[in-house]
Design a protein around this motif. Structure first.
Motif, PDB file in Angstrom:
ATOM      1  N   GLY A  45       0.844  -1.180   0.000  1.00 18.00           N
ATOM      2  CA  GLY A  45       0.000   0.000   0.000  1.00 18.00           C
ATOM      3  C   GLY A  45       0.880   1.229   0.000  1.00 18.00           C
ATOM      4  N   ILE A  46       0.551   2.205  -0.842  1.00 17.02           N
ATOM      5  CA  ILE A  46       1.372   3.412  -0.975  1.00 17.02           C
ATOM      6  C   ILE A  46       0.462   4.629  -0.871  1.00 17.02           C
ATOM      7  N   LEU A  47       0.683   5.441   0.132  1.00 17.43           N
ATOM      8  CA  LEU A  47      -0.082   6.677   0.278  1.00 17.43           C
ATOM      9  C   LEU A  47       0.615   7.772  -0.505  1.00 17.43           C
ATOM     10  N   ILE A  48      -0.131   8.431  -1.421  1.00 15.34           N
ATOM     11  CA  ILE A  48       0.449   9.515  -2.203  1.00 15.34           C
ATOM     12  C   ILE A  48      -0.358  10.797  -1.987  1.00 15.34           C
ATOM     13  N   LYS A  49       0.313  11.918  -2.195  1.00 13.66           N
ATOM     14  CA  LYS A  49      -0.334  13.226  -2.138  1.00 13.66           C
ATOM     15  C   LYS A  49      -0.351  13.777  -3.556  1.00 13.66           C
ATOM     16  N   SER A  61      12.207  -5.318  -1.764  1.00 12.62           N
ATOM     17  CA  SER A  61      13.292  -4.440  -2.207  1.00 12.62           C
ATOM     18  C   SER A  61      12.782  -3.019  -2.400  1.00 12.62           C
ATOM     19  N   LEU A  62      11.549  -2.879  -2.907  1.00 13.45           N
ATOM     20  CA  LEU A  62      10.970  -1.550  -3.091  1.00 13.45           C
ATOM     21  C   LEU A  62      10.747  -0.842  -1.760  1.00 13.45           C
ATOM     22  N   GLU A 109      11.420   9.084  -3.159  1.00 12.07           N
ATOM     23  CA  GLU A 109      11.689   9.595  -4.509  1.00 12.07           C
ATOM     24  C   GLU A 109      11.987   8.445  -5.476  1.00 12.07           C
ATOM     25  N   GLN A 110      12.756   7.450  -5.010  1.00 13.86           N
ATOM     26  CA  GLN A 110      13.061   6.290  -5.854  1.00 13.86           C
ATOM     27  C   GLN A 110      11.796   5.478  -6.125  1.00 13.86           C
ATOM     28  N   LEU A 111      10.949   5.347  -5.103  1.00 12.73           N
ATOM     29  CA  LEU A 111       9.710   4.601  -5.275  1.00 12.73           C
ATOM     30  C   LEU A 111       8.798   5.303  -6.281  1.00 12.73           C
ATOM     31  N   LYS A 112       8.792   6.616  -6.264  1.00 12.72           N
ATOM     32  CA  LYS A 112       7.978   7.362  -7.222  1.00 12.72           C
ATOM     33  C   LYS A 112       8.376   7.009  -8.657  1.00 12.72           C
ATOM     34  N   GLU A 113       9.659   6.868  -8.914  1.00  8.27           N
ATOM     35  CA  GLU A 113      10.113   6.511 -10.257  1.00  8.27           C
ATOM     36  C   GLU A 113       9.556   5.157 -10.683  1.00  8.27           C
ATOM     37  N   GLN A 114       9.521   4.208  -9.739  1.00 11.96           N
ATOM     38  CA  GLN A 114       8.979   2.885 -10.041  1.00 11.96           C
ATOM     39  C   GLN A 114       7.470   2.958 -10.285  1.00 11.96           C
ATOM     40  N   ILE A 115       6.783   3.776  -9.503  1.00 13.86           N
ATOM     41  CA  ILE A 115       5.334   3.935  -9.667  1.00 13.86           C
ATOM     42  C   ILE A 115       5.021   4.484 -11.054  1.00 13.86           C
ATOM     43  N   LEU A 116       5.788   5.460 -11.503  1.00 13.71           N
ATOM     44  CA  LEU A 116       5.548   6.068 -12.810  1.00 13.71           C
ATOM     45  C   LEU A 116       5.711   5.065 -13.947  1.00 13.71           C
ATOM     46  N   GLU A 117       6.513   4.019 -13.726  1.00 15.38           N
ATOM     47  CA  GLU A 117       6.705   2.992 -14.744  1.00 15.38           C
ATOM     48  C   GLU A 117       5.552   1.998 -14.783  1.00 15.38           C
ATOM     49  N   PHE A 121       2.575  13.898  -8.118  1.00 13.93           N
ATOM     50  CA  PHE A 121       2.326  13.405  -6.762  1.00 13.93           C
ATOM     51  C   PHE A 121       3.641  13.240  -6.002  1.00 13.93           C
ATOM     52  N   THR A 122       3.521  13.129  -4.702  1.00 17.93           N
ATOM     53  CA  THR A 122       4.643  12.764  -3.837  1.00 17.93           C
ATOM     54  C   THR A 122       4.251  11.529  -3.046  1.00 17.93           C
TER      55      THR A 122
END
Length: 385
Positions: free
Chosen positions: A188-192, A234-235, A241-249, A258-259
Protein backbone atom coordinates in the motif's frame (compact mmCIF):
# COMPACT_ATOMS: atom_id res chain seq x y z
CA UNK A 1 -32.41 -13.03 30.24
CA UNK A 2 -28.97 -14.44 29.36
CA UNK A 3 -27.43 -11.55 27.46
CA UNK A 4 -23.92 -11.05 28.83
CA UNK A 5 -21.60 -10.83 25.82
CA UNK A 6 -17.81 -10.55 25.59
CA UNK A 7 -16.39 -9.35 22.27
CA UNK A 8 -12.69 -10.14 21.86
CA UNK A 9 -11.19 -7.56 19.52
CA UNK A 10 -12.17 -3.91 19.20
CA UNK A 11 -11.31 -3.35 15.55
CA UNK A 12 -13.85 -2.22 12.99
CA UNK A 13 -15.90 -5.42 12.96
CA UNK A 14 -15.61 -6.12 16.69
CA UNK A 15 -16.62 -2.58 17.60
CA UNK A 16 -19.61 -2.71 15.25
CA UNK A 17 -20.63 -6.06 16.72
CA UNK A 18 -20.45 -4.70 20.25
CA UNK A 19 -22.59 -1.68 19.37
CA UNK A 20 -25.17 -3.67 17.42
CA UNK A 21 -25.78 -6.08 20.31
CA UNK A 22 -25.71 -3.34 22.95
CA UNK A 23 -28.47 -1.56 21.01
CA UNK A 24 -30.42 -4.83 21.21
CA UNK A 25 -30.14 -4.85 24.98
CA UNK A 26 -27.04 -6.98 25.58
CA UNK A 27 -24.56 -6.27 28.36
CA UNK A 28 -21.35 -5.99 26.35
CA UNK A 29 -17.67 -5.99 27.31
CA UNK A 30 -14.97 -5.47 24.67
CA UNK A 31 -11.50 -6.91 25.29
CA UNK A 32 -8.76 -5.15 23.31
CA UNK A 33 -4.99 -5.08 23.47
CA UNK A 34 -4.58 -1.58 22.04
CA UNK A 35 -6.93 0.99 23.54
CA UNK A 36 -7.66 4.22 21.66
CA UNK A 37 -8.98 7.67 22.47
CA UNK A 38 -11.73 7.97 19.88
CA UNK A 39 -11.98 11.76 19.88
CA UNK A 40 -8.21 12.13 19.64
CA UNK A 41 -8.07 9.78 16.65
CA UNK A 42 -10.91 11.56 14.88
CA UNK A 43 -9.21 14.92 15.39
CA UNK A 44 -5.76 13.70 14.30
CA UNK A 45 -4.60 15.06 10.94
CA UNK A 46 -2.20 12.14 10.38
CA UNK A 47 -3.42 10.07 7.40
CA UNK A 48 -3.73 6.29 7.85
CA UNK A 49 -2.34 4.23 4.99
CA UNK A 50 -4.88 1.48 5.74
CA UNK A 51 -8.17 2.28 4.00
CA UNK A 52 -11.37 0.38 3.27
CA UNK A 53 -13.83 0.67 0.41
CA UNK A 54 -17.07 0.87 2.39
CA UNK A 55 -20.04 -0.20 0.28
CA UNK A 56 -23.60 1.03 0.68
CA UNK A 57 -24.67 -1.85 2.95
CA UNK A 58 -21.80 -1.12 5.34
CA UNK A 59 -22.56 2.59 5.15
CA UNK A 60 -26.14 1.89 6.24
CA UNK A 61 -24.91 -0.19 9.18
CA UNK A 62 -22.50 2.56 10.23
CA UNK A 63 -25.36 5.06 9.99
CA UNK A 64 -27.53 2.87 12.20
CA UNK A 65 -24.74 2.60 14.77
CA UNK A 66 -24.18 6.36 14.89
CA UNK A 67 -20.71 6.25 13.33
CA UNK A 68 -21.41 7.62 9.87
CA UNK A 69 -22.26 11.18 10.98
CA UNK A 70 -18.84 11.43 12.67
CA UNK A 71 -17.14 10.09 9.56
CA UNK A 72 -18.91 12.62 7.33
CA UNK A 73 -17.45 15.34 9.54
CA UNK A 74 -13.98 13.78 9.22
CA UNK A 75 -11.99 12.58 6.18
CA UNK A 76 -14.19 10.66 3.76
CA UNK A 77 -14.19 10.22 -0.02
CA UNK A 78 -17.20 9.02 -2.02
CA UNK A 79 -16.51 7.10 -5.20
CA UNK A 80 -18.86 7.25 -8.17
CA UNK A 81 -17.25 4.76 -10.53
CA UNK A 82 -15.50 1.37 -10.35
CA UNK A 83 -13.38 0.28 -13.29
CA UNK A 84 -11.53 -2.97 -14.01
CA UNK A 85 -9.44 -3.71 -17.07
CA UNK A 86 -6.38 -5.39 -18.48
CA UNK A 87 -6.17 -3.48 -21.75
CA UNK A 88 -7.52 0.09 -21.95
CA UNK A 89 -9.80 -0.79 -24.89
CA UNK A 90 -11.57 -3.57 -22.92
CA UNK A 91 -12.82 -2.09 -19.68
CA UNK A 92 -15.58 -2.99 -17.26
CA UNK A 93 -16.94 0.25 -15.83
CA UNK A 94 -19.59 0.50 -13.13
CA UNK A 95 -21.17 3.92 -12.64
CA UNK A 96 -23.47 5.30 -9.94
CA UNK A 97 -25.92 6.42 -12.64
CA UNK A 98 -26.56 2.78 -13.60
CA UNK A 99 -28.27 2.27 -10.24
CA UNK A 100 -29.54 5.86 -9.87
CA UNK A 101 -27.43 6.57 -6.79
CA UNK A 102 -25.42 9.56 -5.62
CA UNK A 103 -22.38 7.32 -4.98
CA UNK A 104 -21.34 3.66 -4.90
CA UNK A 105 -19.50 3.78 -1.60
CA UNK A 106 -16.83 5.60 0.38
CA UNK A 107 -13.10 5.18 0.86
CA UNK A 108 -12.35 5.72 4.54
CA UNK A 109 -9.30 5.25 6.74
CA UNK A 110 -9.60 2.20 8.97
CA UNK A 111 -8.60 4.08 12.10
CA UNK A 112 -11.41 6.61 11.55
CA UNK A 113 -14.02 3.86 11.15
CA UNK A 114 -12.84 2.22 14.37
CA UNK A 115 -12.76 5.51 16.28
CA UNK A 116 -16.22 6.57 15.07
CA UNK A 117 -17.59 3.32 16.48
CA UNK A 118 -15.69 3.56 19.76
CA UNK A 119 -17.09 7.06 20.21
CA UNK A 120 -20.54 5.46 20.72
CA UNK A 121 -19.46 3.02 23.46
CA UNK A 122 -20.19 5.23 26.46
CA UNK A 123 -23.70 6.08 25.30
CA UNK A 124 -24.52 2.36 25.09
CA UNK A 125 -22.76 1.37 28.36
CA UNK A 126 -20.17 -0.80 26.62
CA UNK A 127 -17.24 -1.59 28.88
CA UNK A 128 -13.75 -1.76 27.39
CA UNK A 129 -10.95 -3.62 29.14
CA UNK A 130 -7.35 -3.82 28.03
CA UNK A 131 -5.76 -7.26 27.86
CA UNK A 132 -1.99 -7.28 27.69
CA UNK A 133 -1.36 -11.00 27.36
CA UNK A 134 -2.68 -13.86 25.28
CA UNK A 135 -5.68 -15.86 26.52
CA UNK A 136 -4.69 -19.16 28.11
CA UNK A 137 -7.89 -21.22 28.29
CA UNK A 138 -11.48 -21.39 27.15
CA UNK A 139 -13.97 -23.23 29.34
CA UNK A 140 -17.56 -24.03 28.44
CA UNK A 141 -20.58 -25.61 30.06
CA UNK A 142 -24.28 -25.68 29.20
CA UNK A 143 -25.06 -22.32 30.79
CA UNK A 144 -21.94 -20.18 30.26
CA UNK A 145 -18.53 -19.76 28.68
CA UNK A 146 -15.39 -18.47 30.41
CA UNK A 147 -12.28 -17.01 28.81
CA UNK A 148 -9.18 -17.17 31.00
CA UNK A 149 -6.19 -14.85 30.89
CA UNK A 150 -3.17 -15.09 33.20
CA UNK A 151 -4.57 -12.50 35.61
CA UNK A 152 -8.33 -12.54 35.03
CA UNK A 153 -11.24 -14.62 33.77
CA UNK A 154 -14.29 -13.38 31.85
CA UNK A 155 -17.53 -15.32 32.12
CA UNK A 156 -20.34 -14.68 29.64
CA UNK A 157 -23.38 -16.14 27.95
CA UNK A 158 -21.70 -15.59 24.58
CA UNK A 159 -18.14 -14.87 23.48
CA UNK A 160 -17.59 -13.36 20.04
CA UNK A 161 -14.14 -13.75 18.49
CA UNK A 162 -13.39 -10.67 16.39
CA UNK A 163 -9.64 -10.87 16.90
CA UNK A 164 -8.52 -11.14 13.29
CA UNK A 165 -7.12 -13.71 10.91
CA UNK A 166 -4.70 -15.10 13.49
CA UNK A 167 -7.49 -15.40 16.05
CA UNK A 168 -6.14 -16.71 19.34
CA UNK A 169 -9.67 -17.44 20.49
CA UNK A 170 -10.31 -19.63 17.44
CA UNK A 171 -7.10 -21.50 18.12
CA UNK A 172 -7.99 -22.00 21.79
CA UNK A 173 -11.29 -23.51 20.71
CA UNK A 174 -9.49 -25.89 18.37
CA UNK A 175 -11.38 -24.64 15.30
CA UNK A 176 -9.30 -25.37 12.23
CA UNK A 177 -9.06 -23.40 8.99
CA UNK A 178 -8.55 -24.19 5.33
CA UNK A 179 -6.66 -21.87 3.03
CA UNK A 180 -3.30 -20.83 1.69
CA UNK A 181 -0.76 -18.05 1.37
CA UNK A 182 -0.68 -16.36 -2.02
CA UNK A 183 2.63 -16.30 -3.84
CA UNK A 184 2.52 -12.52 -4.04
CA UNK A 185 2.52 -9.74 -1.48
CA UNK A 186 0.74 -6.40 -1.53
CA UNK A 187 2.15 -2.92 -1.00
CA UNK A 188 0.00 0.00 0.00
CA UNK A 189 1.37 3.41 -0.98
CA UNK A 190 -0.08 6.68 0.28
CA UNK A 191 0.45 9.51 -2.20
CA UNK A 192 -0.33 13.23 -2.14
CA UNK A 193 -1.72 14.35 -5.48
CA UNK A 194 -1.51 17.65 -7.28
CA UNK A 195 -5.05 17.16 -8.58
CA UNK A 196 -8.68 17.87 -7.66
CA UNK A 197 -10.87 15.35 -5.85
CA UNK A 198 -11.05 12.06 -7.77
CA UNK A 199 -14.22 9.94 -7.90
CA UNK A 200 -13.18 6.83 -9.83
CA UNK A 201 -11.42 3.85 -8.29
CA UNK A 202 -9.81 1.47 -10.74
CA UNK A 203 -7.91 -1.80 -10.98
CA UNK A 204 -5.67 -2.92 -13.78
CA UNK A 205 -4.73 -6.57 -14.12
CA UNK A 206 -1.12 -7.26 -15.09
CA UNK A 207 0.88 -10.49 -15.44
CA UNK A 208 3.01 -9.44 -12.45
CA UNK A 209 -0.13 -8.80 -10.39
CA UNK A 210 -2.97 -6.26 -10.16
CA UNK A 211 -2.51 -2.59 -9.38
CA UNK A 212 -5.23 -0.28 -8.06
CA UNK A 213 -5.97 3.38 -7.44
CA UNK A 214 -8.12 4.33 -4.45
CA UNK A 215 -9.00 8.04 -4.28
CA UNK A 216 -9.11 9.30 -0.70
CA UNK A 217 -10.17 12.78 0.32
CA UNK A 218 -8.13 15.21 -1.79
CA UNK A 219 -5.24 15.62 -2.02
CA UNK A 220 -4.55 12.01 -0.97
CA UNK A 221 -4.92 8.64 -2.68
CA UNK A 222 -3.85 5.08 -1.97
CA UNK A 223 -2.08 2.87 -4.50
CA UNK A 224 -2.26 -0.91 -4.19
CA UNK A 225 0.53 -2.86 -5.83
CA UNK A 226 0.54 -6.67 -6.06
CA UNK A 227 3.91 -8.14 -6.90
CA UNK A 228 6.38 -10.86 -6.04
CA UNK A 229 7.19 -10.60 -2.33
CA UNK A 230 10.92 -10.26 -2.89
CA UNK A 231 10.38 -7.46 -5.43
CA UNK A 232 8.16 -5.51 -3.04
CA UNK A 233 10.56 -6.09 -0.16
CA UNK A 234 13.29 -4.44 -2.21
CA UNK A 235 10.97 -1.55 -3.09
CA UNK A 236 10.23 -1.02 0.57
CA UNK A 237 13.89 -0.11 1.09
CA UNK A 238 13.70 2.59 -1.61
CA UNK A 239 13.46 6.25 -0.73
CA UNK A 240 10.14 7.90 -1.49
CA UNK A 241 11.69 9.60 -4.51
CA UNK A 242 13.06 6.29 -5.85
CA UNK A 243 9.71 4.60 -5.27
CA UNK A 244 7.98 7.36 -7.22
CA UNK A 245 10.11 6.51 -10.26
CA UNK A 246 8.98 2.88 -10.04
CA UNK A 247 5.33 3.93 -9.67
CA UNK A 248 5.55 6.07 -12.81
CA UNK A 249 6.71 2.99 -14.74
CA UNK A 250 3.82 0.80 -13.55
CA UNK A 251 0.85 3.12 -12.90
CA UNK A 252 -0.21 4.85 -16.11
CA UNK A 253 -3.42 6.65 -15.19
CA UNK A 254 -2.48 8.75 -12.19
CA UNK A 255 -3.99 12.26 -12.35
CA UNK A 256 -1.36 14.94 -12.06
CA UNK A 257 1.93 14.97 -10.21
CA UNK A 258 2.33 13.40 -6.76
CA UNK A 259 4.64 12.76 -3.84
CA UNK A 260 4.99 9.49 -1.94
CA UNK A 261 4.04 9.92 1.72
CA UNK A 262 3.99 6.40 3.22
CA UNK A 263 4.38 2.77 2.20
CA UNK A 264 3.66 -0.56 3.89
CA UNK A 265 3.72 -4.25 2.96
CA UNK A 266 0.75 -6.50 3.65
CA UNK A 267 0.76 -10.33 3.44
CA UNK A 268 -1.84 -12.02 1.25
CA UNK A 269 -3.70 -15.04 2.55
CA UNK A 270 -7.00 -16.80 2.13
CA UNK A 271 -8.45 -18.83 4.97
CA UNK A 272 -11.87 -20.00 6.03
CA UNK A 273 -12.76 -21.39 9.44
CA UNK A 274 -14.05 -24.96 9.34
CA UNK A 275 -16.93 -23.87 11.53
CA UNK A 276 -18.14 -20.46 12.69
CA UNK A 277 -19.25 -21.49 16.17
CA UNK A 278 -18.57 -23.93 18.94
CA UNK A 279 -20.94 -24.03 21.89
CA UNK A 280 -21.27 -20.44 23.13
CA UNK A 281 -18.38 -19.16 21.02
CA UNK A 282 -18.87 -17.58 17.60
CA UNK A 283 -16.48 -16.12 15.02
CA UNK A 284 -17.00 -12.95 12.97
CA UNK A 285 -14.94 -11.02 10.42
CA UNK A 286 -11.38 -12.11 9.70
CA UNK A 287 -11.49 -14.62 12.56
CA UNK A 288 -13.99 -16.56 10.40
CA UNK A 289 -12.76 -15.70 6.90
CA UNK A 290 -9.78 -13.89 5.40
CA UNK A 291 -10.19 -12.85 1.79
CA UNK A 292 -7.85 -11.62 -0.91
CA UNK A 293 -8.13 -7.80 -0.59
CA UNK A 294 -8.37 -7.41 -4.38
CA UNK A 295 -11.75 -5.63 -4.33
CA UNK A 296 -11.63 -4.29 -0.79
CA UNK A 297 -14.51 -6.54 0.33
CA UNK A 298 -13.00 -7.89 3.56
CA UNK A 299 -14.49 -5.44 6.04
CA UNK A 300 -17.78 -5.35 4.12
CA UNK A 301 -18.11 -9.12 4.59
CA UNK A 302 -17.33 -8.60 8.26
CA UNK A 303 -20.07 -5.99 8.61
CA UNK A 304 -22.49 -8.42 6.93
CA UNK A 305 -21.51 -10.95 9.60
CA UNK A 306 -22.41 -8.35 12.25
CA UNK A 307 -25.86 -7.75 10.78
CA UNK A 308 -26.59 -11.46 10.28
CA UNK A 309 -25.48 -12.52 13.77
CA UNK A 310 -27.45 -9.71 15.40
CA UNK A 311 -30.53 -10.70 13.41
CA UNK A 312 -30.22 -14.33 14.54
CA UNK A 313 -29.77 -13.31 18.19
CA UNK A 314 -32.33 -10.49 18.41
CA UNK A 315 -35.47 -12.40 19.44
CA UNK A 316 -33.73 -14.68 21.94
CA UNK A 317 -33.74 -14.85 25.70
CA UNK A 318 -30.35 -16.62 25.53
CA UNK A 319 -27.76 -15.00 23.29
CA UNK A 320 -25.58 -18.09 23.51
CA UNK A 321 -28.17 -20.26 21.80
CA UNK A 322 -26.45 -22.95 19.74
CA UNK A 323 -29.40 -23.03 17.36
CA UNK A 324 -29.07 -19.29 16.68
CA UNK A 325 -25.31 -19.49 16.15
CA UNK A 326 -25.73 -22.31 13.65
CA UNK A 327 -28.40 -20.28 11.84
CA UNK A 328 -25.91 -17.41 11.59
CA UNK A 329 -23.35 -19.72 10.00
CA UNK A 330 -25.90 -20.95 7.46
CA UNK A 331 -26.65 -17.33 6.56
CA UNK A 332 -23.05 -16.29 6.07
CA UNK A 333 -20.87 -19.23 5.05
CA UNK A 334 -22.16 -19.50 1.49
CA UNK A 335 -21.98 -15.77 0.79
CA UNK A 336 -18.47 -15.51 2.23
CA UNK A 337 -17.26 -18.54 0.28
CA UNK A 338 -18.76 -17.22 -2.95
CA UNK A 339 -16.99 -13.87 -2.56
CA UNK A 340 -13.69 -15.56 -1.69
CA UNK A 341 -13.96 -17.80 -4.76
CA UNK A 342 -14.86 -14.89 -7.04
CA UNK A 343 -11.82 -12.91 -5.86
CA UNK A 344 -9.60 -15.94 -6.43
CA UNK A 345 -11.03 -16.42 -9.93
CA UNK A 346 -10.13 -12.82 -10.79
CA UNK A 347 -6.71 -13.07 -9.17
CA UNK A 348 -5.62 -16.33 -10.81
CA UNK A 349 -7.50 -15.76 -14.08
CA UNK A 350 -5.61 -12.53 -14.79
CA UNK A 351 -2.22 -13.51 -13.35
CA UNK A 352 -0.78 -15.27 -16.39
CA UNK A 353 0.08 -14.69 -20.04
CA UNK A 354 -1.49 -17.81 -21.59
CA UNK A 355 -2.67 -16.45 -24.95
CA UNK A 356 -6.11 -18.16 -25.23
CA UNK A 357 -6.97 -17.24 -21.65
CA UNK A 358 -5.80 -13.67 -22.18
CA UNK A 359 -8.07 -13.37 -25.22
CA UNK A 360 -10.98 -14.94 -23.32
CA UNK A 361 -10.72 -12.75 -20.24
CA UNK A 362 -10.58 -9.52 -22.24
CA UNK A 363 -13.59 -10.69 -24.22
CA UNK A 364 -15.41 -11.42 -20.97
CA UNK A 365 -14.71 -7.91 -19.68
CA UNK A 366 -16.00 -6.38 -22.90
CA UNK A 367 -19.17 -8.50 -22.89
CA UNK A 368 -19.74 -7.85 -19.17
CA UNK A 369 -19.55 -4.10 -19.72
CA UNK A 370 -22.43 -4.37 -22.18
CA UNK A 371 -24.48 -6.89 -20.18
CA UNK A 372 -27.19 -4.45 -19.10
CA UNK A 373 -29.40 -5.97 -16.35
CA UNK A 374 -26.78 -8.57 -15.41
CA UNK A 375 -24.16 -5.85 -15.00
CA UNK A 376 -26.58 -3.93 -12.78
CA UNK A 377 -27.06 -7.03 -10.60
CA UNK A 378 -23.30 -7.42 -10.20
CA UNK A 379 -23.01 -3.76 -9.23
CA UNK A 380 -25.82 -4.07 -6.69
CA UNK A 381 -24.06 -7.10 -5.18
CA UNK A 382 -20.82 -5.12 -4.93
CA UNK A 383 -22.74 -2.39 -3.13
CA UNK A 384 -23.93 -4.98 -0.62
CA UNK A 385 -27.58 -5.02 -1.71
Amino acid sequence: MKNKVVVVGGGMVGAAMALKLAKQGAQVTVLERHLIDAQEVLANAQIDIRVSAINRFSESLLDELGAMPLLRDSRIAPYHQLEAYEQPNNTLLFDREEVSQTHLGHLIENKLIQASLWAQFTEHSIEVEQVKSAPVALEQNIDSITLHYEDKAYQADLIIAADGGRSQIRQLAGIGVTGWQYQQACMGILIKLDAPQQYKTWQQFKPSGPIAFLPMQAPYANLIWYQDGAKLASLQSFSNEQLKEQILEHFFELPGDFTVEQKALFPLARQHANQYSQGRLVLVGDAAHTINPLAGQGVNLGFKDVAALAECLEPLEDMGSTQALKAYERKRRGDNLAMMSMMDACYFGFSNEVAPLKLLRNGVLKIADQAGPLKRKVLEHAMGW
